[in-house]
Enzyme design. Structure first.
Site, PDB file in Angstrom:
ATOM      1  CB  SER A 226      -3.142  25.333  27.150  1.00 14.27           C
ATOM      2  OG  SER A 226      -2.828  24.383  26.152  1.00 14.27           O
ATOM      3  N   GLY A 230      -6.393  23.273  22.957  1.00 10.97           N
ATOM      4  CA  GLY A 230      -7.842  23.188  22.760  1.00 10.97           C
ATOM      5  C   GLY A 230      -8.247  23.545  21.344  1.00 10.97           C
ATOM      6  CD  GLU A 247     -15.485  24.967  29.102  1.00  7.75           C
ATOM      7  OE1 GLU A 247     -14.951  26.066  29.358  1.00  7.75           O
ATOM      8  OE2 GLU A 247     -16.603  24.872  28.578  1.00  7.75           O
ATOM      9  CB  CYS A 281      -9.263  27.656  34.017  1.00  8.39           C
ATOM     10  SG  CYS A 281     -10.596  26.836  34.885  1.00  8.39           S
ATOM     11  CD  GLU A 378      -4.478  30.383  31.417  1.00  6.96           C
ATOM     12  OE1 GLU A 378      -4.007  29.683  30.498  1.00  6.96           O
ATOM     13  OE2 GLU A 378      -5.485  30.071  32.073  1.00  6.96           O
TER      14      GLU A 378
HETATM   15  P1  NAD Z   1      -2.454  21.355  28.153  1.00  9.15           P
HETATM   16  O1  NAD Z   1      -3.230  21.945  27.029  1.00  9.15           O
HETATM   17  O2  NAD Z   1      -0.991  21.362  28.062  1.00  9.15           O
HETATM   18  O3  NAD Z   1      -2.871  19.825  28.367  1.00  9.15           O
HETATM   19  C1  NAD Z   1      -4.212  19.437  28.601  1.00  9.15           C
HETATM   20  C2  NAD Z   1      -4.355  17.972  28.198  1.00  9.15           C
HETATM   21  O4  NAD Z   1      -4.222  17.875  26.770  1.00  9.15           O
HETATM   22  C3  NAD Z   1      -3.284  17.051  28.787  1.00  9.15           C
HETATM   23  O5  NAD Z   1      -3.860  15.805  29.105  1.00  9.15           O
HETATM   24  C4  NAD Z   1      -2.303  16.914  27.634  1.00  9.15           C
HETATM   25  O6  NAD Z   1      -1.515  15.752  27.699  1.00  9.15           O
HETATM   26  C5  NAD Z   1      -3.262  16.884  26.447  1.00  9.15           C
HETATM   27  N1  NAD Z   1      -2.633  17.219  25.163  1.00  9.15           N
HETATM   28  C6  NAD Z   1      -1.551  17.998  24.945  1.00  9.15           C
HETATM   29  N2  NAD Z   1      -1.275  18.049  23.610  1.00  9.15           N
HETATM   30  C7  NAD Z   1      -2.220  17.308  22.985  1.00  9.15           C
HETATM   31  C8  NAD Z   1      -2.491  16.979  21.630  1.00  9.15           C
HETATM   32  N3  NAD Z   1      -1.733  17.434  20.642  1.00  9.15           N
HETATM   33  N4  NAD Z   1      -3.545  16.203  21.360  1.00  9.15           N
HETATM   34  C9  NAD Z   1      -4.351  15.742  22.346  1.00  9.15           C
HETATM   35  N5  NAD Z   1      -4.139  16.001  23.649  1.00  9.15           N
HETATM   36  C10 NAD Z   1      -3.094  16.792  23.981  1.00  9.15           C
HETATM   37  O7  NAD Z   1      -2.970  22.085  29.495  1.00  9.15           O
HETATM   38  P2  NAD Z   1      -2.433  21.884  30.991  1.00  9.15           P
HETATM   39  O8  NAD Z   1      -1.109  22.569  31.109  1.00  9.15           O
HETATM   40  O9  NAD Z   1      -2.566  20.463  31.391  1.00  9.15           O
HETATM   41  O10 NAD Z   1      -3.532  22.711  31.820  1.00  9.15           O
HETATM   42  C11 NAD Z   1      -3.451  24.083  32.050  1.00  9.15           C
HETATM   43  C12 NAD Z   1      -4.427  24.832  31.169  1.00  9.15           C
HETATM   44  O11 NAD Z   1      -5.735  24.312  31.366  1.00  9.15           O
HETATM   45  C13 NAD Z   1      -4.532  26.307  31.487  1.00  9.15           C
HETATM   46  O12 NAD Z   1      -4.513  27.036  30.286  1.00  9.15           O
HETATM   47  C14 NAD Z   1      -5.896  26.439  32.158  1.00  9.15           C
HETATM   48  O13 NAD Z   1      -6.499  27.703  32.036  1.00  9.15           O
HETATM   49  C15 NAD Z   1      -6.665  25.390  31.463  1.00  9.15           C
HETATM   50  N6  NAD Z   1      -7.828  24.976  32.250  1.00  9.15           N
HETATM   51  C16 NAD Z   1      -9.067  25.350  31.824  1.00  9.15           C
HETATM   52  C17 NAD Z   1     -10.195  25.011  32.569  1.00  9.15           C
HETATM   53  C18 NAD Z   1     -11.569  25.391  32.106  1.00  9.15           C
HETATM   54  O14 NAD Z   1     -12.525  24.742  32.525  1.00  9.15           O
HETATM   55  N7  NAD Z   1     -11.718  26.393  31.274  1.00  9.15           N
HETATM   56  C19 NAD Z   1     -10.048  24.293  33.756  1.00  9.15           C
HETATM   57  C20 NAD Z   1      -8.759  23.929  34.167  1.00  9.15           C
HETATM   58  C21 NAD Z   1      -7.656  24.267  33.395  1.00  9.15           C
END
Ligand code: NAD
Length: 478
Positions: A226, A230, A247, A281, A378
């Site tokens: 997310s 990110g 990403e 995404c 989103e």
């Molecule tokens: P998220 O941000 O909740 O988690 C992503 C990863 O980050 C997970 O492994 C999570 O455990 C880790 N994480 C969470 N908090 C953290 C922290 N403080 N420090 C380090 N790591 C941490 O996202 P999600 O719910 O797993 O995925 C959905 C999101 O991903 C959507 O917003 C989607 O658009 C995006 N996404 C983007 C792409 C792209 O290529 N642009 C592709 C797929 C998904």
């Protein structure tokens, strides 16, 4: 099945912090158990990855390529089993999930071949007895943090280029894709990579992810997830001066112009918006339609959405499965409820649901202002919003009126407008007469604005991220 870490080439079981995973298609079915790691597991992986780097980076890249080929073969043999487990763990329909595993196989083969491709350029020097050239060198230990929505392909499109370039990896998958990650490591264990080359640490972002980012002596981080997370990842890496790639989210538009072939356009937009229950995404979540074709398009979409079947992810007739988790269900349901009260609903899908699960029927809505939450945020679920555009200029304006910039599509047979769209849309992946999702692995993948930190994944572009360029100069008549 229970999750396990893989550190230094060995299985490391974690017994604490036990959480049962239920199938989102059927909440009475237990799929497995996740054990979340602590800081010490991450630090063990750091030691292993650093030791592994000495061995791995000094291997000829053709040898690294042969390991990747073997990983591809191992994955190919297990497509059915891995895809079924992932479908049960996070609810992606089985046909899509098999396609995803196949993409991972192809990614491994593609990057395996990099082992025997040239990795630099000869640059003319001012003196005739100087050979000046560039070569790519690995970065060191790379932290890879992945989301749940492509539980196999996203990790592989990071791990494969990282490894072929000579880096070692500490991989932290999303909690709700941890059984899949464990199974992948089991599959790869048959290849017998040198110790410490690929390490898996299962656990929470707030513990494992945070420790990896803040305490481990890593040289780069590749993150997908997310935008909120990110941006935190980017800020920590920037402070440490570590190379990073983030990403993130999208709010992707499909623009339908007056001359578009509506019969052909409807099924493509349907797939972009509702496959994977909208949890891509690159999913289409805004549909911008020029006024002359608006009524025709909306009428055909209404019929098409009403025929979409939501059901068990393992049922081949389900167009979409459930959303992945309770958290996803609550978050997407809030947007669906908001659409019911603040928007006009054009169409809703049907369901063939036989069990309790995180099911959300696909929905198409309109009647909201371009600044409305449903048009700007989103949703990451099966909800798309239609906006009417007066003309091409208005459509371009609406298309770009978002903080995101991942992908965008236009539907038209007008060559001049198609080219203007490709030039003027603020998105990293721009397409004509194709859905916003579905970019191929051999092409660069990434976004503009808040969707990305602007480097690119996949294709040749990934090699730029996972290496540093050294400029070498040799004076040979000395
Ligand atoms: P998220 O941000 O909740 O988690 C992503 C990863 O980050 C997970 O492994 C999570 O455990 C880790 N994480 C969470 N908090 C953290 C922290 N403080 N420090 C380090 N790591 C941490 O996202 P999600 O719910 O797993 O995925 C959905 C999101 O991903 C959507 O917003 C989607 O658009 C995006 N996404 C983007 C792409 C792209 O290529 N642009 C592709 C797929 C998904």
């Amino acid at each position: 099945m229970e999750t396990k870490n893989w550190i230094g080439g060995e299985v490391v079981s974690v017994v604490e912090d036990r959480k049962v995973v239920y199938n989102p298609s059927n909440l009475t079915e237990e799929v497995g158990v996740v054990h979340c790691s602590n800081e010490n597991h991450v630090l063990q992986a750091e030691t292993a990855a650093k030791q592994g780097f000495k061995v791995w980076s000094s291997l000829p890249s053709a040898v690294r390529g042969s390991y990747l080929s073997q990983m591809a073969d191992a994955l190919q043999k297990n497509i059915e089993e891995l895809a079924t487990l992932s479908s049960r763990e996070m609810g992606k329909p089985i046909a899509e999930m098999k396609g995803e595993v196949l993409r991972a196989v192809n990614l491994l083969k593609y990057y395996a071949a990099e082992g025997v491709r040239s990795n630099g350029n000869v640059i003319p020097a001012s003196d005739s007895d100087v050979l000046q050239y560039t070569k790519r060198v690995p970065l060191g230990v790379v932290g890879i943090i992945t989301p749940w929505n492509f539980p196999v392909a996203i990790p592989i499109w990071k791990i494969a280029p990282a490894l072929i370039c000579g880096n070692t990896v500490i991989w932290k998958p999303a909690e709700i894709a941890s059984l899949t990650a464990t199974k992948m490591m089991e599959i790869f264990s048959t290849v017998q990579l040198p110790e410490g080359v690929l390490n898996l640490v299962i656990g929470k972002g707030s513990i494992v992810g945070k420790t990896l980012l803040e305490q481990v002596d890593i040289d780069a981080v590749s993150f997908t997830g997310s935008s909120n997370t990110g941006i935190q990842v980017a800020s920590i890496c920037a402070k440490r001066n570590i190379k990073y790639q983030t990403e993130m989210g999208g709010k992707n538009a499909a623009v339908v112009l007056n001359d578009a072939n509506i019969e052909k356009t409807v099924p493509i937009i349907l797939s972009g918006a509702y496959r994977s229950a909208g949890q891509k995404c690159t999913a289409t979540s805004r549909i911008i339609v020029e006024s002359n074709v608006y009524e025709n398009f909306v009428g055909q979409m209404e019929r098409a959405v009403s025929e979409l079947v939501t059901g068990n992810a393992l049922n081949a007739s389900s167009y979409l499965g459930p959303v992945a988790s309770k958290e996803q269900f609550d978050s997407v349901s809030a947007y669906i409820n908001q659409a019911r009260t603040e928007a006009e609903i054009i169409g809703e899908g049907m369901s063939s649901i036989e069990s309790e699960g995180f099911y959300i029927s696909p929905m198409l809505a309109t009647g909201v202002d371009p600044k409305h939450t449903l048009v700007q945020e989103e949703v990451f679920g099966p909800l798309a919003v239609v906006l009417k555009a007066q003309d091409f200029e208005d459509a371009m304006h609406l298309c770009n009126e978002t903080v995101y910039g991942l992908s965008a599509s236009v539907f038209t047979n007008n060559l001049s407008k198609a080219h203007r769209f490709l030039d003027e849309s603020d998105a990293g992946m721009v397409r004509v007469n194709q859905e916003t999702a579905g970019v191929e692995y051999q092409a660069p993948f990434g976004g503009m604005k808040q969707s990305s930190s602007h480097s690119r994944e996949q294709g040749q572009a990934a090699l730029d991220f996972y290496t540093s360029i050294k400029t070498c100069a040799i004076k040979y008549s000395f």
